[in-house]
Design an enzyme around this catalytic site. Structure first.
Site, PDB file in Angstrom:
ATOM      1  CB  VAL A   7      91.110 -46.371  45.814  1.00 59.90           C
ATOM      2  CG1 VAL A   7      91.551 -45.212  46.827  1.00 59.90           C
ATOM      3  CG2 VAL A   7      91.206 -47.785  46.351  1.00 59.90           C
ATOM      4  CG  ASN A  11      82.907 -42.222  49.970  1.00 59.23           C
ATOM      5  OD1 ASN A  11      82.973 -42.182  51.059  1.00 59.23           O
ATOM      6  ND2 ASN A  11      82.134 -41.442  49.261  1.00 59.23           N
ATOM      7  CB  ILE A  12      87.677 -47.097  49.752  1.00 55.82           C
ATOM      8  CG1 ILE A  12      89.018 -46.240  49.795  1.00 55.82           C
ATOM      9  CG2 ILE A  12      88.058 -48.617  49.283  1.00 55.82           C
ATOM     10  CD1 ILE A  12      90.096 -46.436  50.755  1.00 55.82           C
ATOM     11  N   GLY A 107      92.907 -42.159  33.906  1.00 55.98           N
ATOM     12  CA  GLY A 107      92.691 -42.566  35.127  1.00 55.98           C
ATOM     13  C   GLY A 107      92.239 -43.972  35.264  1.00 55.98           C
ATOM     14  CB  ALA A 108      92.613 -46.860  37.727  1.00 55.20           C
ATOM     15  CG  ASP A 109      88.301 -42.732  37.733  1.00 56.95           C
ATOM     16  OD1 ASP A 109      89.599 -42.681  37.116  1.00 56.95           O
ATOM     17  OD2 ASP A 109      87.804 -41.815  38.137  1.00 56.95           O
ATOM     18  NE  ARG A 110      88.118 -39.872  32.269  1.00 60.61           N
ATOM     19  CZ  ARG A 110      88.563 -38.863  31.510  1.00 60.61           C
ATOM     20  NH1 ARG A 110      89.709 -38.130  31.481  1.00 60.61           N
ATOM     21  NH2 ARG A 110      87.988 -38.537  30.459  1.00 60.61           N
ATOM     22  CB  THR A 132      85.725 -36.433  44.027  1.00 68.55           C
ATOM     23  OG1 THR A 132      85.561 -37.363  45.069  1.00 68.55           O
ATOM     24  CG2 THR A 132      86.252 -34.971  44.850  1.00 68.55           C
ATOM     25  CB  THR A 184      69.328 -18.796  51.508  1.00 65.96           C
ATOM     26  OG1 THR A 184      68.783 -17.374  51.370  1.00 65.96           O
ATOM     27  CG2 THR A 184      70.638 -18.940  51.155  1.00 65.96           C
TER      28      THR A 184
END
Length: 256
Positions: A7, A11-12, A107-110, A132, A184
């Site tokens: 999560v 995105n999940i 963090g859990a992701d790390r 993100t 641009t």
């Protein structure tokens, strides 16, 4: 079968593992306003599309950096898959020493990325996750997690640029033909892609100097392939690192 769910803020991502390894993965938008039934129906439909039934799921493993999603997602898993999910957090066996001032802040992701990298590659390691936020995790030669860096992700930076300027358009995040933009759109793309690659390389070099040795650099996340093409320091792109980490953590903890 194991259903691994990552999560993230944007995105999940869910992945199905059987005895032969990864079978299929899916992606959906993270939405804190979704009810448990909505998440349950989406997960069930993903599985049915692969001719997998809810009763075929033995366990569910979740890593989340979005606390407000967890109530609905936990209920969805219990109600629709008849499982009590295992959630990455305090008490989970990682096999890794976390040498932070407060390990509970990590963090859990790390955690999941570092565990996966240690099991798939040879330390010392620097793991860069282009999500993100862009995160840098450092693992020393003894497989200790020793810290990292967090910076605003490319999409956050681009959204801020668009929202805070009156005339600059939203653009696709791809590398332009040259660093010096002739219009641009190419100028913005140059700043986004080449600028983030230069920042990434600069941080990696600083980390290497501080740990005093070379390290294998592993990149993951949605924009890892785009940035790695412009980076001088990234060695490996592993798009499945986080999900593989969830499977590894599940195997370490399933007998508990």
């Amino acid at each position: 079968m194991l259903l691994a769910i990552d999560v993230g803020n944007t995105n999940i991502v869910a992945a199905l593992y059987d005895e032969d390894g990864l079978k299929r993965s899916w992606r959906m938008a993270t939405d804190i306003n979704k009810a448990s039934d909505e998440y349950g129906i989406m997960l069930t439909q993903f599985l049915l599309n692969e001719n997998v039934f809810p009763d075929d799921i033995d366990d569910v493993m979740i890593a989340s950096v979005v606390p407000n999603v967890m109530h609905s997602l936990n209920n969805a898993v219990r109600r629709y898959l008849n499982c009590t999910p295992m959630v990455v957090g305090p008490g989970i066996k990682t096999g890794m020493n976390i040498r932070m001032d407060n390990p509970r802040e990590l963090g859990a992701d790390r955690i999941v990325n570092a565990v996966a990298a240690i099991n798939k590659y040879t330390p010392p390691l620097i793991i860069v996750d282009f999500g993100t936020a862009t995160t840098f995790c450092t693992v020393d030669k003894n497989s200790n997690y020793v810290g990292g860096v967090i910076v605003a992700g490319i999409k956050i930076s681009m959204d801020a640029l668009f929202e805070k300027t009156a005339k600059l358009p939203k653009v696709e995040i791809v590398a332009p033909p040259s660093t010096i933009g002739k219009n641009t759109v190419h100028s913005i793309q140059s700043g986004a892609v080449f600028g983030h690659a230069a920042q990434t390389d600069g941080i990696i070099r600083r980390i290497k100097r501080e740990i005093g040795e070379e390290a294998t650099v592993v990149a993951t996340g949605g924009l890892a392939k785009t940035i790695s093409k412009e980076s001088e320091e990234i060695d490996i792109v592993d798009s499945m690192l986080t999900l593989d980490g969830l499977k590894i953590l599940y195997d370490k903890n399933k007998e508990r």
